[in-house]
Write an enzyme that holds these catalytic residues in place. Structure first.
Site, PDB file in Angstrom:
ATOM      1  CB  VAL A 115      -9.137 -14.189  -6.277  1.00 58.69           C
ATOM      2  CG1 VAL A 115      -9.848 -13.429  -7.396  1.00 58.69           C
ATOM      3  CG2 VAL A 115      -9.847 -13.956  -4.948  1.00 58.69           C
ATOM      4  CG  ASP A 155      -1.714  -7.577  -0.925  1.00 62.01           C
ATOM      5  OD1 ASP A 155      -1.779  -8.795  -0.674  1.00 62.01           O
ATOM      6  OD2 ASP A 155      -1.101  -7.129  -1.906  1.00 62.01           O
ATOM      7  CD  GLU A 212     -12.855 -16.014  -3.198  1.00 66.52           C
ATOM      8  OE1 GLU A 212     -13.356 -15.990  -4.343  1.00 66.52           O
ATOM      9  OE2 GLU A 212     -13.123 -15.162  -2.324  1.00 66.52           O
ATOM     10  CG  ASN A 256       7.150 -18.158   0.266  1.00 66.43           C
ATOM     11  OD1 ASN A 256       7.571 -17.004   0.190  1.00 66.43           O
ATOM     12  ND2 ASN A 256       7.926 -19.218   0.095  1.00 66.43           N
ATOM     13  CG  ASP A 266       0.462  -0.625   0.386  1.00 66.79           C
ATOM     14  OD1 ASP A 266       0.931   0.411  -0.121  1.00 66.79           O
ATOM     15  OD2 ASP A 266       0.942  -1.753   0.163  1.00 66.79           O
ATOM     16  CB  ILE A 316       0.304 -18.383  -5.671  1.00 65.52           C
ATOM     17  CG1 ILE A 316      -0.650 -19.589  -5.700  1.00 65.52           C
ATOM     18  CG2 ILE A 316      -0.286 -17.223  -6.470  1.00 65.52           C
ATOM     19  CD1 ILE A 316      -1.973 -19.328  -5.010  1.00 65.52           C
ATOM     20  CB  SER A 317       3.256 -14.751  -4.887  1.00 60.05           C
ATOM     21  OG  SER A 317       2.554 -14.710  -3.656  1.00 60.05           O
ATOM     22  CB  THR A 318       8.334 -16.497  -3.170  1.00 59.10           C
ATOM     23  OG1 THR A 318       8.950 -15.972  -4.360  1.00 59.10           O
ATOM     24  CG2 THR A 318       7.953 -17.943  -3.400  1.00 59.10           C
TER      25      THR A 318
END
Length: 285
Positions: free
Chosen positions: A177, A235, A175, A92, A218, A85-87
């Protein structure tokens, strides 16, 4: 964006603001599995290393990381992996199939590449991690446990966050999202057609977090997403307790960031006003 941004209700539980909960960062089953290196685990590790979505990551996944994934699979939290999904520099995130064919997100922190100095800024002074020391591995493992604990506490307080499912060493299952092909959008990426309603939801979530003994640390339009009419805070790894020595500074920054974003949306709001709202505790009836 015409979503309603509806608030969710907090759970009826006691103990909000219990900043003294203990978080165990000692050896886990994954560490013991990695040390044993039994035949079944070795076969599993080879299959994962050969999978296309993991080939580029072999250099940063140690045996205990593969063992953590192995343990989560054995426990039924992960049935199959999808694509990334993201790195990022520190972690990751992968799409995976979880229990009951539900889509989950698997966040894998890099032990060797994480910015542990920055992590220490948020861990030092948190009573849950007193005595963590300078061991880089322990700091990263503590960070992952902290993110899981923060998500749990936020959810109990009635803050819409990704539901935490399981944690093992440096691997967090939660989860998912949205979906990879239809991902939830960050607040910074959408046209907020009803900024007043969105702002009221955000400030209420900030207040609930604070009442539960947490400061996000943040928070901005980049750490809030919109999915199916809900505003979701994400996050929370760096979130600290209100007793952290820098909690006041972090809260001030959160309030400024949020107020500045909604000011750009046309609202007459300030960080000072938001701070007053977040920290105002209503008296018991």
């Amino acid at each position: 964006m015409t979503d309603e941004f509806g608030l969710i209700e907090p759970d009826a539980v006691d103990g909000f603001g219990d900043e003294w909960e203990e978080i165990d960062v000692s050896d886990t089953e994954a560490d013991r599995i990695a040390r044993r290196r039994d035949r079944e685990f070795d076969q599993f590790r080879k299959r994962i290393k050969d999978a296309d979505q993991f080939k580029v990551e072999q250099s940063v996944f140690d045996d205990a990381t593969f063992a953590a994934i192995y343990k989560l699979v054995q426990d039924g939290h992960i049935e199959a992996f999808g694509g990334p999904i993201s790195t990022g520099k520190e972690a990751n995130v992968y799409e995976a199939l979880g229990d009951d064919d539900t889509d989950v997100a698997v966040k894998i922190y890099r032990i060797n590449a994480s910015n542990f100095r920055q992590m220490r800024e948020y861990l030092e002074g948190d009573p849950r991690f007193r005595g963590i020391g300078n061991d880089k591995g322990k700091i990263v493992l503590a960070w992952v446990r902290k993110e899981y604990a923060n998500l749990e506490r936020a959810q109990k307080a009635g803050v819409r966050v990704p539901t935490p499912i399981a944690v093992e060493r440096n691997v967090l299952v939660m989860e998912l999202v949205g979906l990879v092909e239809d991902r939830a959008r960050r607040l910074a990426e959408v046209n907020v057609e009803n900024p007043q309603t969105a702002y009221e939801v955000v400030r209420e979530y900030m207040r609930r977090l604070h009442s539960a003994g947490l400061v996000h640390g943040d928070l901005s339009e980049y750490n809030m997403i919109i999915h199916e009419g809900e505003l979701v805070i994400i996050d929370l790894g760096q979130a600290v307790t209100v007793h952290h020595p820098n909690a006041g500074e972090f809260l001030d920054r959160d309030c400024r960031n949020v107020a500045n974003f909604f000011s750009r949306q046309g609202l007459d709001v300030t960080g000072e006003e938001l701070h007053e709202y977040v920290t105002d505790v209503e008296p018991d009836p």
